[in-house]
Design an enzyme around this catalytic site. Structure first.
Site, PDB file in Angstrom:
ATOM      1  N   ASP A  82     -37.605 -14.627  15.991  1.00  0.00           N
ATOM      2  CA  ASP A  82     -37.306 -13.933  14.742  1.00  0.00           C
ATOM      3  C   ASP A  82     -37.081 -12.446  14.940  1.00  0.00           C
ATOM      4  O   ASP A  82     -37.434 -11.870  15.972  1.00  0.00           O
ATOM      5  CB  ASP A  82     -38.424 -14.160  13.726  1.00  0.00           C
ATOM      6  CG  ASP A  82     -39.775 -13.638  14.207  1.00  0.00           C
ATOM      7  OD1 ASP A  82     -40.103 -13.854  15.389  1.00  0.00           O
ATOM      8  OD2 ASP A  82     -40.506 -13.022  13.413  1.00  0.00           O
ATOM      9  N   GLU A 149     -42.964 -14.240  14.788  1.00  0.00           N
ATOM     10  CA  GLU A 149     -43.843 -13.240  15.401  1.00  0.00           C
ATOM     11  C   GLU A 149     -44.017 -12.032  14.504  1.00  0.00           C
ATOM     12  O   GLU A 149     -45.113 -11.502  14.328  1.00  0.00           O
ATOM     13  CB  GLU A 149     -43.271 -12.816  16.758  1.00  0.00           C
ATOM     14  CG  GLU A 149     -44.196 -11.923  17.582  1.00  0.00           C
ATOM     15  CD  GLU A 149     -43.990 -10.439  17.355  1.00  0.00           C
ATOM     16  OE1 GLU A 149     -44.793  -9.628  17.855  1.00  0.00           O
ATOM     17  OE2 GLU A 149     -43.019 -10.073  16.659  1.00  0.00           O
TER      18      GLU A 149
END
Length: 490
Positions: A82, A149
């Site tokens: 991400d 994350e």
């Protein structure tokens, strides 16, 4: 390798930049990275690589050792899928549906009005490049790409023992070439909810919106010591200390978008008498001049805007307005303490990241970071006391551990020797004041030797994010050399 989507696909090393170009073309903000994850799975299957996913959504890919390297210690390459979604206010971009638009700006690659996603897209591209390359010597290899994350380390939290066989982990989420990380800060989210009361709007009142824009923002760990201003704090200060002779009530306060990004913009709507509008506009112009002078060395784009608006919300009571502004002004923000053990490194910090308003409550989201648990708990205590004094409710969640430095690790010595052998000077062995997933990997894999390294990325978590082109080449050179120098299994 792939159909080019931008000019960056022609940069060297091409294998890394072509993967990053492809990554930019597929939307992947936190919580919405499934399309990119599925693309990677399909690509790995097409390459006849062993690929699987765990229940959290993390992607695992295995590649056998190259000929003659079968007896080396198995290595895990790690990145997160991400990216942080941040854009300039005048940029029309939907992170869930629109691709990132990277372009070359001199010695850097940046994006058009948005975060670039080099954090951690370049690291992810390098992991995939190792899998794709047929000229990189390596032992048994695993790649793990974690999800979510940036918004809570969900993938790392969900990692279970038994999924990885590697003895060495190379985390690719660092942001300064020549600095190798052996430890990082832990952190915890704080959510403070202030109950508010509202009153009827008076007939002679109008609504005036004051917006603060143009701040640089940035990463609430990496950039917290730079003096970059927090829009939430500056706007609260303006209201609390520069409108003292004007009667007003807050209608709505909102600012920031992520608890781990320094807020670049904040907005407040005030209810006030029609005849006081010009006084407020003049006062805010004076505040703008004052703050521009104070922050001239850093915040070159700071500006306040005022305009009359309509709102379905009624004003807060005078008491609720005073309580809100007091709690925002009293809330600590920025560096709390520098480390005594590691020169130049922040030990403990706090970012007043997001403020949002509903009918009955105002929520304040903060992120505490610290290299030591006692430092984190000290700030938790400060916020708890502040909430108690204000009659607010506070909750702490999402705590993640720091990564304890191991200066004598075999891997650090290998990297240092390898780096010096290539460049003639030693890298800086550092501890970073940011959350890396290594601390969470240590829980199911306590014996795994780890380092974190990467290219030079400036201003992550902000639309100013950029990655240095030359440093990507150096980083790729280091990745290949390190894999070649991994020792034999004992």
């Amino acid at each position: 390798m792939f159909k080019p989507h931008s000019e960056i696909s022609n940069l060297e090393p091409k294998i890394v930049w072509q993967f990053f170009d492809q990554i930019c073309s597929i939307p992947h903000p936190s919580k919405h990275e499934e399309a990119l994850a599925q693309f990677i799975v399909e690509w790995a299957n097409a390459q006849n690589l062993a690929v699987r996913r765990d229940k959290t959504g993390n992607v695992f890919i295995k590649k056998p050792a190259t000929l003659g390297m079968e007896n080396r210690k198995p290595v895990v390459l790690q990145a997160h899928i991400d990216m942080v979604p941040q854009k300039n206010d005048d940029t029309d971009h939907n992170f869930v549906t629109d691709p990132i638009k990277p372009f070359i700006d001199g010695e850097w690659v940046t994006a058009d009005g948005t975060t670039l996603g080099a954090d951690n897209g370049i690291g992810m591209a390098s992991c995939l490049a190792v899998l794709a390359a047929d000229d990189v010597a390596h032992g048994p290899l695993e790649v793990i790409l974690t999800v979510d994350e940036e918004a809570g380390m969900t993938g790392a939290f969900g990692l279970e023992a038994g999924w990885l066989e590697g003895e060495i982990l190379l985390n690719t989420d660092s942001e300064q070439e020549g600095e190798i990380y052996m430890g990082c800060a832990g952190g915890i989210d704080a959510s403070m909810n202030l109950n508010i009361e509202r009153q009827a709007k008076h007939d002679n009142q109008v609504y005036l919106e004051i917006s603060l824009k143009g701040l640089k923002g940035g990463h609430s760990g990496v950039d917290i010591h730079t003096g970059r201003a927090n829009a939430n704090k500056l706007l609260a200060r303006a209201l609390k200390h520069h409108l003292t002779d004007i009667e007003f009530q807050v209608v709505e306060f909102k600012g920031g978008s992520l608890r781990n990004a320094i807020p670049r913009e904040a907005y407040v709507t005030l209810a006030l008498k029609d005849e006081d509008v010009n006084k407020v506009v003049t006062a805010i112009q004076d505040v703008e001049t004052l703050m521009q002078q104070e922050l001239a060395a850093i915040e070159t784009g700071l500006s306040f805007l005022t305009k009359q608006v309509e709102s379905s919300l009624s004003p807060l009571t005078t008491q609720s307005t005073a309580k809100l502004l007091s709690i925002l002004n009293a809330c600590p923000n920025g560096v709390v303490r520098m480390s005594d053990d590691i020169k130049g490194v922040v030990e403990t910090s706090l970012n007043l990241g997001v403020i949002s308003t509903s009918q009955d409550t105002i929520e304040i989201l903060c992120l505490i970071r610290s290299l030591i648990d006692s430092g984190r708990k000290d700030v938790e205590g400060t916020l708890t006391s502040l909430a108690e004094l204000a009659g607010a409710q506070i909750e702490f969640s999402g705590a993640y551990p720091g990564w304890k430095p191991e200066p004598d690790s075999e891997l650090i010595h290998i990297f240092r020797d390898m780096y010096e052998g290539i460049y003639g000077n030693k890298p800086d062995i550092m501890v970073i004041h940011a959350g890396l997933e290594c601390g969470l990997f240590k829980e199911p894999y306590p014996d795994m030797d780890m380092i974190s390294f990467g290219p030079t990325i400036k201003f992550p978590h902000s639309p100013d994010e950029k990655v240095n082109i030359e440093s990507v080449g150096l980083y790729w050179q280091q990745m290949k050399a390190l894999l070649t120098n991994i020792p034999v299994k004992s």
